[in-house]
Design an enzyme around this catalytic site. Structure first.
Site, PDB file in Angstrom:
ATOM      1  CB  THR A  15      -0.940   0.019   1.219  1.00 29.91           C
ATOM      2  OG1 THR A  15      -0.172   0.026   2.421  1.00 29.91           O
ATOM      3  CG2 THR A  15      -1.872  -1.179   1.217  1.00 29.91           C
ATOM      4  CG  ASP A  16      -0.796   4.669  -2.010  1.00 31.99           C
ATOM      5  OD1 ASP A  16      -1.604   4.686  -1.044  1.00 31.99           O
ATOM      6  OD2 ASP A  16      -1.160   4.905  -3.179  1.00 31.99           O
ATOM      7  CD  GLN A  17       2.345   9.988   2.811  1.00 31.65           C
ATOM      8  OE1 GLN A  17       3.001  10.142   1.794  1.00 31.65           O
ATOM      9  NE2 GLN A  17       2.382  10.842   3.813  1.00 31.65           N
TER      10      GLN A  17
END
Length: 163
Positions: A15-17
Site C-alpha cells: 500500500t501507499d501513503q
C-alpha cells in the site's frame, strides 16, 4: 472461454501513503493469477522456459475503478476470451473485493519468444492443446469468418419461404 480465480490478501507493504494498493503492484497480481491459471491447466512456466520459450509482456493495461486497501482479500479473475494464436495470447483480468465490487480491470498481451534469440515464436502446440477444449467454433469465429458449409450460411431474407 477459460476463466480462473486466484485469491490474494493485500499486504501492508503493497500500500501507499493513502492506504491504497500502490498501482505498480497490480502487474504482480496479474502475474500471480496468470501463473496459477496456467498451473491449473497443467502448463508450467518453468517447463516452458526449460524448452527455451519465454513469455514477456508485450502490453499491459490497467483501469482502476475503486481502490484496494490493506488486508482486503481480493479475487483476481483471469479471463481468456479467445484462444492463443500466432505468437500471442491476451489475458484479461478483473479484481474484486470481498463485497464482490469490481475494483480493477486490465489485460496483458503476452508474446511467446525464443529465449535464445529473443524473437517471437508460434504458440507451442502443447499449450494450444491444453487451451483448445475451452473454445468452441462459435467462440473462435469472428463476424467475417465464412461458414464451414453452405448450409450453415444464412439465407437472404428475399429467398426465405413465406408461410
Amino acid at each position: 472461454m477459460y476463466s480462473s480465480d486466484t485469491s490474494i490478501r493485500v499486504r501492508y507493504a503493497e500500500t501507499d501513503q493513502m492506504g491504497y494498493v500502490y498501482h505498480g503492484n497490480y502487474a504482480a497480481y496479474f502475474e500471480v493469477c496468470r501463473t496459477e491459471a496456467f498451473r491449473q491447466l497443467g502448463i508450467s512456466y518453468k517447463d516452458l522456459e526449460a524448452e527455451g520459450v519465454g513469455m514477456p509482456v508485450g502490453e499491459i493495461r490497467t483501469r482502476f475503478r475503486r481502490p484496494a486497501r490493506y488486508d482486503d482479500l481480493l479475487t483476481v479473475r483471469l479471463l481468456l476470451k479467445q484462444p492463443a494464436e500466432g505468437t500471442r495470447v491476451l489475458f484479461e483480468y478483473e479484481i474484486y473485493n470481498e463485497a464482490q465490487e469490481l475494483l480493477t480491470e486490465g489485460h496483458t498481451l503476452m508474446v511467446f519468444v525464443s529465449m535464445a534469440t529473443g524473437r517471437p515464436v508460434p504458440v507451442p502446440a502443447h499449450i494450444q492443446a491444453k487451451l483448445a477444449p475451452y473454445f468452441t467454433d462459435d467462440e473462435t469465429a469472428g463476424p467475417l469468418t465464412p461458414p464451414k458449409s453452405s448450409s450453415d450460411a444464412p439465407a437472404p431474407a428475399a429467398f426465405l419461404k413465406k408461410e
